[in-house]
Scaffold this active site. Structure first.
Site, short mmCIF file in Angstrom:
data_model
loop_
_atom_site.label_atom_id
_atom_site.label_comp_id
_atom_site.label_asym_id
_atom_site.label_seq_id
_atom_site.Cartn_x
_atom_site.Cartn_y
_atom_site.Cartn_z
N TYR A 109 0.86 -1.19 0.00
CA TYR A 109 0.00 0.00 0.00
C TYR A 109 0.89 1.23 0.00
O TYR A 109 1.85 1.32 0.77
CB TYR A 109 -0.89 0.02 1.25
CG TYR A 109 -1.76 1.25 1.34
CD1 TYR A 109 -3.04 1.25 0.83
CD2 TYR A 109 -1.28 2.43 1.92
CE1 TYR A 109 -3.84 2.38 0.88
CE2 TYR A 109 -2.06 3.57 1.98
CZ TYR A 109 -3.34 3.54 1.47
OH TYR A 109 -4.13 4.66 1.51
N GLU A 197 -3.62 7.40 -4.25
CA GLU A 197 -3.51 6.11 -3.58
C GLU A 197 -3.16 5.02 -4.58
O GLU A 197 -3.80 4.91 -5.62
CB GLU A 197 -4.83 5.77 -2.88
CG GLU A 197 -4.72 4.52 -2.01
CD GLU A 197 -6.07 4.08 -1.47
OE1 GLU A 197 -6.29 4.20 -0.26
OE2 GLU A 197 -6.92 3.62 -2.27
#
Ligand code: GDP
Ligand code: MN
Length: 388
Positions: A109, A197
């Site tokens: 992530y 993101e």
């Protein structure tokens, strides 16, 4: 403003961040053609909606038979996808992204956002990326690291290495991650993003780093400077009421509660929402009609609030500084009469010509109550919404 994954990946490519090869399609047939043109033995079909959480609800499908691509794509197209991040009725799938599959070794992530606490941009990273990142954040927050970029000295190489080590990267991958972090930062600043993101960022079986998913939000107030980004807007993915509000220059955000709020000034609107919550209710929206609210704007704002069928009571909180309370009262009465409001409307007016405004409201035969003060206005709205 939000954009689609495929658009975010185009921007990633412009900035030198590797993404899987792929194209969008709006029909099953087109999807099949895209798959055929990709030199791959399996394909990923991804629903393009402005929300994450697609993988968990069938919005991301790996296909191993070329002949199945058309069927799987047309099954998605034309439907609405409901994920944890969408509104209850979901978002329309008008496009799918068809990509070559990637041999995933590990999912990470990585995101970049504005951190108000440090007034800087902050990278957030975790070795436990992928579809359960929310769960990781909740149950083992120590697996997530934050790196703040000093706005004066900029992103330092040691900070990139810190992230790389936390992710367990080795050798060439460490330099590759630094390149990605610098590209994300450049994209963020140059295009006035508010959040980027990458989940998952992956390492492939051959050790390369690649962005498998991409989400970017942009600062609406900067869009006038970025025609390329503004052109990416997809109104079909956006809240209808919020789009309507934009037309009338009303600052409106849909929320989940039952009490419609109409307030002048963003700060007062936030305080009003707090008071509603403190009194045991939930606001249905944030709405700032602006300092110079006119009768017409008030009427439009009213219609907007009432178009939400969840709304059981309306709380109007106006401080008459520039605007005069009697004008606002006239606007409220006119709008309520025009649209035939049946639910209770509680109004708190204070400031210029407040007594005149309150008198007008009390004289009207409509279901409008002028409250004594803000506290009692909020309590009344909550009680009446609950009773409805
Ligand atoms: P999201 O659920 O909306 O965030 O959609 P993602 O694009 O992140 O995809 C969800 C998951 O699908 C990823 O975490 C991967 O595990 C999987 N996935 C996506 N693309 C591929 C691919 O090319 N190959 C394989 N094997 N899995 C993929
Ligand atoms: Mn994702």
């Amino acid at each position: 403003m939000n954009i689609h994954e495929y658009q975010a990946k185009q921007l990633f490519q412009q900035y030198g961040i590797a993404v899987p090869k792929g194209e969008i399609a709006s029909t099953g047939e087109q999807a099949q053609q895209v798959a055929q043109s990709l030199d791959s033995d399996a394909w990923v079909v991804k629903a393009q909606v402005h929300a994450g959480g697609r993988g968990k609800v069938g919005g991301v499908k790996v296909v191993t038979e070329l002949n199945d691509v058309a069927g799987i794509a047309s099954e998605m197209l034309g439907k609405r996808l409901i994920t944890k991040q969408t509104v209850a009725e979901g978002l329309p799938i008008e496009l799918v992204l068809v990509e070559e599959t990637s041999a995933i070794d590990h999912e990470f992530y990585l995101s970049l956002l504005v951190d108000r606490a440090t007034s800087g941009l902050c990278f957030v990273a975790s070795a436990s990326g992928g579809m359960d990142i929310e769960e990781v954040a909740e149950s083992s927050p120590e697996k997530i690291i934050n790196i703040t970029v000093n706005p004066l000295s900029g992103l330092q190489s040691y900070q990139c290495r810190q992230v790389a080590f936390a992710l367990g990267l080795r050798g060439q991958q460490i330099k590759a991650l630094e390149k990605i972090m610098r590209a994300l930062l450049a994209l963020f600043v140059e295009k006035d993003a508010s959040q980027i993101e990458v989940n998952p960022l992956i390492t492939t079986k051959t050790g390369e780093l690649m962005a498998l998913d991409a989400k970017i939000n942009f600062d609406d107030n900067a869009l006038a400077m970025h025609s390329d980004i503004a052109a990416m807007q997809d109104k079909n993915q956006e809240d209808e009421k919020e789009n309507l509000a934009q037309q009338f220059e009303l600052n409106y955000i849909t929320l989940n509660g039952t009490i419609g709020c109409m307030v002048n000034g963003a700060g007062l609107a936030m305080a009003t929402m707090d008071l509603v919550q403190l009194s045991g209710g939930q606001p249905a929206n944030f709405l700032d009609v602006g300092g110079g609210a006119t009768k017409e704007r008030v009427a439009e704002a009213f219609k907007l609030i009432l178009s939400d069928t969840q709304v059981k009571a309306v709380l109007v909180n106006i401080f008459g500084g520039i605007v005069q309370c009697n004008i606002i009262a006239e606007g409220i009465i006119a709008a309520a009469a025009e649209i035939g409001v049946t639910i209770p409307v509680i109004v708190r007016l204070e400031g210029t010509n407040a007594p005149e405004g309150r008198a007008l409201l009390n004289e009207s035969t409509l279901n409008i109550t002028a409250a004594e003060n803000l506290q009692s206005a909020a309590e009344m709205a909550v009680a009446l919404a609950e009773a409805a």
